[in-house]
Scaffold this motif. Structure first.
Motif, PDB file in Angstrom:
ATOM      1  N   TYR A  14     -32.748 -29.945  87.045  1.00 57.64           N
ATOM      2  CA  TYR A  14     -32.068 -29.214  85.988  1.00 57.64           C
ATOM      3  C   TYR A  14     -31.682 -30.244  84.931  1.00 57.64           C
ATOM      4  O   TYR A  14     -31.150 -31.312  85.255  1.00 57.64           O
ATOM      5  CB  TYR A  14     -30.830 -28.497  86.538  1.00 57.64           C
ATOM      6  N   ASN A  15     -31.978 -29.960  83.695  1.00 57.92           N
ATOM      7  CA  ASN A  15     -31.770 -30.944  82.633  1.00 57.92           C
ATOM      8  C   ASN A  15     -30.361 -30.863  82.038  1.00 57.92           C
ATOM      9  O   ASN A  15     -30.181 -30.658  80.840  1.00 57.92           O
ATOM     10  CB  ASN A  15     -32.821 -30.786  81.537  1.00 57.92           C
ATOM     11  N   ASP A  16     -29.384 -31.058  82.882  1.00 56.53           N
ATOM     12  CA  ASP A  16     -27.985 -31.042  82.435  1.00 56.53           C
ATOM     13  C   ASP A  16     -27.527 -32.420  81.960  1.00 56.53           C
ATOM     14  O   ASP A  16     -26.378 -32.589  81.564  1.00 56.53           O
ATOM     15  CB  ASP A  16     -27.075 -30.542  83.559  1.00 56.53           C
ATOM     16  N   ARG A  17     -28.423 -33.394  81.971  1.00 59.73           N
ATOM     17  CA  ARG A  17     -28.078 -34.762  81.575  1.00 59.73           C
ATOM     18  C   ARG A  17     -28.858 -35.235  80.351  1.00 59.73           C
ATOM     19  O   ARG A  17     -28.784 -36.410  79.995  1.00 59.73           O
ATOM     20  CB  ARG A  17     -28.332 -35.712  82.740  1.00 59.73           C
ATOM     21  N   ASN A  18     -29.640 -34.324  79.746  1.00 60.90           N
ATOM     22  CA  ASN A  18     -30.453 -34.675  78.581  1.00 60.90           C
ATOM     23  C   ASN A  18     -31.343 -35.891  78.876  1.00 60.90           C
ATOM     24  O   ASN A  18     -31.331 -36.880  78.160  1.00 60.90           O
ATOM     25  CB  ASN A  18     -29.574 -34.932  77.349  1.00 60.90           C
ATOM     26  N   TYR A  19     -32.128 -35.802  79.939  1.00 61.08           N
ATOM     27  CA  TYR A  19     -33.022 -36.883  80.330  1.00 61.08           C
ATOM     28  C   TYR A  19     -33.966 -37.249  79.190  1.00 61.08           C
ATOM     29  O   TYR A  19     -34.432 -36.375  78.457  1.00 61.08           O
ATOM     30  CB  TYR A  19     -33.849 -36.470  81.553  1.00 61.08           C
ATOM     31  N   GLN A  20     -34.259 -38.538  79.090  1.00 57.36           N
ATOM     32  CA  GLN A  20     -35.164 -39.051  78.070  1.00 57.36           C
ATOM     33  C   GLN A  20     -36.150 -40.031  78.707  1.00 57.36           C
ATOM     34  O   GLN A  20     -35.823 -40.697  79.697  1.00 57.36           O
ATOM     35  CB  GLN A  20     -34.386 -39.788  76.971  1.00 57.36           C
ATOM     36  N   VAL A  21     -37.348 -40.139  78.115  1.00 51.01           N
ATOM     37  CA  VAL A  21     -38.300 -41.160  78.550  1.00 51.01           C
ATOM     38  C   VAL A  21     -37.622 -42.522  78.396  1.00 51.01           C
ATOM     39  O   VAL A  21     -36.968 -42.790  77.388  1.00 51.01           O
ATOM     40  CB  VAL A  21     -39.599 -41.089  77.721  1.00 51.01           C
ATOM     41  N   GLY A  22     -37.748 -43.355  79.421  1.00 57.26           N
ATOM     42  CA  GLY A  22     -37.107 -44.670  79.425  1.00 57.26           C
ATOM     43  C   GLY A  22     -35.809 -44.706  80.207  1.00 57.26           C
ATOM     44  O   GLY A  22     -35.314 -45.790  80.533  1.00 57.26           O
ATOM     45  N   ASP A  23     -35.242 -43.532  80.510  1.00 53.65           N
ATOM     46  CA  ASP A  23     -34.024 -43.494  81.318  1.00 53.65           C
ATOM     47  C   ASP A  23     -34.313 -44.044  82.710  1.00 53.65           C
ATOM     48  O   ASP A  23     -35.417 -43.909  83.240  1.00 53.65           O
ATOM     49  CB  ASP A  23     -33.489 -42.062  81.460  1.00 53.65           C
ATOM     50  N   ILE A  24     -33.304 -44.645  83.302  1.00 52.90           N
ATOM     51  CA  ILE A  24     -33.376 -45.167  84.660  1.00 52.90           C
ATOM     52  C   ILE A  24     -32.703 -44.165  85.591  1.00 52.90           C
ATOM     53  O   ILE A  24     -31.614 -43.681  85.307  1.00 52.90           O
ATOM     54  CB  ILE A  24     -32.644 -46.528  84.777  1.00 52.90           C
ATOM     55  N   LEU A  25     -33.383 -43.851  86.698  1.00 53.13           N
ATOM     56  CA  LEU A  25     -32.802 -42.994  87.731  1.00 53.13           C
ATOM     57  C   LEU A  25     -32.546 -43.842  88.961  1.00 53.13           C
ATOM     58  O   LEU A  25     -33.461 -44.485  89.477  1.00 53.13           O
ATOM     59  CB  LEU A  25     -33.756 -41.850  88.100  1.00 53.13           C
ATOM     60  N   ILE A  26     -31.311 -43.879  89.409  1.00 53.15           N
ATOM     61  CA  ILE A  26     -30.996 -44.496  90.689  1.00 53.15           C
ATOM     62  C   ILE A  26     -30.950 -43.361  91.692  1.00 53.15           C
ATOM     63  O   ILE A  26     -30.087 -42.483  91.617  1.00 53.15           O
ATOM     64  CB  ILE A  26     -29.669 -45.272  90.651  1.00 53.15           C
TER      65      ILE A  26
END
Length: 85
Positions: A27-39
């Motif tokens: 669910y895109n509640d965090r405004n994901y962007q290309v280049g973001d890091i996911l831990i």
């Protein structure tokens, strides 16, 4: 670039670690962007953290209402490193 700390079930985490899982629907509640890091923090079947985690970078975002419910996206990623295990 933003870093997001997320939970991931053990049954999916193992596939990220071994390289066979390279995308995640969220669910895109965090405004994901290309280049973001996911831990990605592994959780067991009871929802408890196992202490294992890895770091991936978002390489592509599929946001298409033809394929996903409103608000959901598919995040393609590649492994940066395993933080623990």
């Amino acid at each position: 670039m933003v870093t997001h700390c997320l939970k991931i079930k053990s049954e999916h985490y193992i596939h990220v670690i071994n390289g066979t899982k390279t995308a995640e629907t969220r669910y895109n509640d965090r405004n994901y962007q290309v280049g973001d890091i996911l831990i990605l923090n592994e959780i067991d079947s009871l929802g408890n953290f196992t202490g294992n985690s890895c770091q991936v970078v978002v390489t592509h975002i599929l946001d298409d209402s033809e394929y996903f419910k409103t608000g959901y996206v598919m995040l393609s990623f590649h492994m940066l490193n395993k933080l623990s295990d």
